[in-house]
Design a protein around this motif. Structure first.
Motif, PDB file in Angstrom:
ATOM      1  N   PRO A   1       0.808  -1.226   0.000  1.00 14.94           N
ATOM      2  CA  PRO A   1       0.000   0.000   0.000  1.00 14.94           C
ATOM      3  C   PRO A   1       0.839   1.273   0.000  1.00 14.94           C
ATOM      4  O   PRO A   1       0.481   2.258  -0.658  1.00 14.94           O
ATOM      5  CB  PRO A   1      -0.819  -0.134   1.290  1.00 14.94           C
ATOM      6  N   ALA A   2       1.973   1.280   0.698  1.00 16.79           N
ATOM      7  CA  ALA A   2       2.803   2.490   0.739  1.00 16.79           C
ATOM      8  C   ALA A   2       3.367   2.813  -0.642  1.00 16.79           C
ATOM      9  O   ALA A   2       3.399   3.984  -1.061  1.00 16.79           O
ATOM     10  CB  ALA A   2       3.942   2.301   1.744  1.00 16.79           C
TER      11      ALA A   2
ATOM     12  N   LEU B   1       2.050   1.931  -3.540  1.00 15.90           N
ATOM     13  CA  LEU B   1       0.934   2.355  -4.405  1.00 15.90           C
ATOM     14  C   LEU B   1       0.538   3.796  -4.086  1.00 15.90           C
ATOM     15  O   LEU B   1       0.310   4.601  -4.999  1.00 15.90           O
ATOM     16  CB  LEU B   1      -0.258   1.408  -4.233  1.00 15.90           C
ATOM     17  N   ASP B   2       0.476   4.147  -2.810  1.00 19.60           N
ATOM     18  CA  ASP B   2       0.164   5.531  -2.402  1.00 19.60           C
ATOM     19  C   ASP B   2       1.185   6.503  -2.984  1.00 19.60           C
ATOM     20  O   ASP B   2       0.835   7.580  -3.464  1.00 19.60           O
ATOM     21  CB  ASP B   2       0.188   5.663  -0.872  1.00 19.60           C
ATOM     22  N   ALA B   3       2.449   6.108  -2.917  1.00 24.94           N
ATOM     23  CA  ALA B   3       3.518   7.000  -3.369  1.00 24.94           C
ATOM     24  C   ALA B   3       3.381   7.319  -4.858  1.00 24.94           C
ATOM     25  O   ALA B   3       3.733   8.408  -5.310  1.00 24.94           O
ATOM     26  CB  ALA B   3       4.882   6.365  -3.092  1.00 24.94           C
TER      27      ALA B   3
ATOM     28  N   ALA C   1       0.496   7.291  -6.597  1.00 23.00           N
ATOM     29  CA  ALA C   1      -0.836   7.791  -6.969  1.00 23.00           C
ATOM     30  C   ALA C   1      -0.784   9.130  -7.712  1.00 23.00           C
ATOM     31  O   ALA C   1      -1.505   9.304  -8.707  1.00 23.00           O
ATOM     32  CB  ALA C   1      -1.719   7.880  -5.724  1.00 23.00           C
TER      33      ALA C   1
END
Ligand SMILES: [Zn+2]
Length: 220
Positions: free
Chosen positions: A135-136, A138-140, A142
């Protein structure tokens, strides 16, 4: 994030990753390795007019500008992003050196900057090294508006010593909408060009038609 396109229709995407690390560049410089660009794959795809999508690292593009130009110049080929230097974007990813979370977006953006001058069919598709993501990571990414593409058919071609298992791995799993993961890195995937004619023949037998990734993901 996608693994494959719609399971209707007859299209499949052949994707080829072009990894390049500092260690690989050192092997080239020292003459331990002849090439990480498998031109026999390009020869075959061009001769047979087969569409494909290439996930390029920035360092591979910089090492092989002529081959990149050849890929970009083919209207059946799409270009996608596989990071700048094939570092890990998460912990515990095949012993690849890891980037910090605050370096991830910059790494991917830099790769687009390296690739974009070559033109051709540029995309916003992105594949993580080793398919390692969390998740980290993927967030980065976005803010970049990339579509993360893994794949549902892993050929297993890195460091393969025989071509038949690759053919079997692909043809056992491939279905309409499939995204097949292979490598164009020659020395690190030495059997891919030998497997490819058999894979193409097997797709024909199954009435599956290779198409650029964007067409496979949009089909239905
Ligand atoms: Zn890779």
């Amino acid at each position: 994030m996608v693994d494959h396109g719609p399971r209707t229709g007859d299209k499949v995407a052949l994707t080829f990753d072009a990894d390049m690390t500092d260690g690989m560049l050192a092997s080239l410089r020292a003459g331990r390795v002849k090439s990480y660009a498998n031109l026999r794959i390009l020869d075959l795809l061009e001769r047979e007019r087969v569409p494909a999508t290439f996930f390029l690292t920035g360092k591979w593009v910089q090492r092989y500008p002529d081959v990149t130009r050849r890929i970009a110049g083919n209207p059946r080929f799409e270009l996608a992003n596989h990071t700048y230097g094939h570092a890990a974007f998460t912990a515990d990813c095949y012993d690849l050196p890891r980037l910090a979370v605050d370096e991830l977006a910059g790494d991917v953006a830099k790769t687009f900057t390296v690739m974009e001058p070559y033109g051709g069919r540029q995309t916003r598709y992105f594949r993580f090294p080793g398919l390692c993501h969390d998740p980290a990571a993927l967030d980065a990414l976005a803010p970049l508006g990339v579509t993360v593409v893994d794949g549902d058919v892993v050929s297993g071609d890195p460091f393969a010593t025989a071509w038949k298992p690759l053919v079997r791995a692909v043809l056992d799993k491939v279905r309409p909408g499939s995204v097949v993961i292979m490598h164009v890195t020659e020395a690190n995937a030495a059997m891919t060009d030998e497997a490819l004619p058999h894979i193409l023949a097997g797709l024909r037998e199954r009435d599956l038609v290779p198409a650029p990734l964007s067409e496979v993901l949009a089909a239905g």
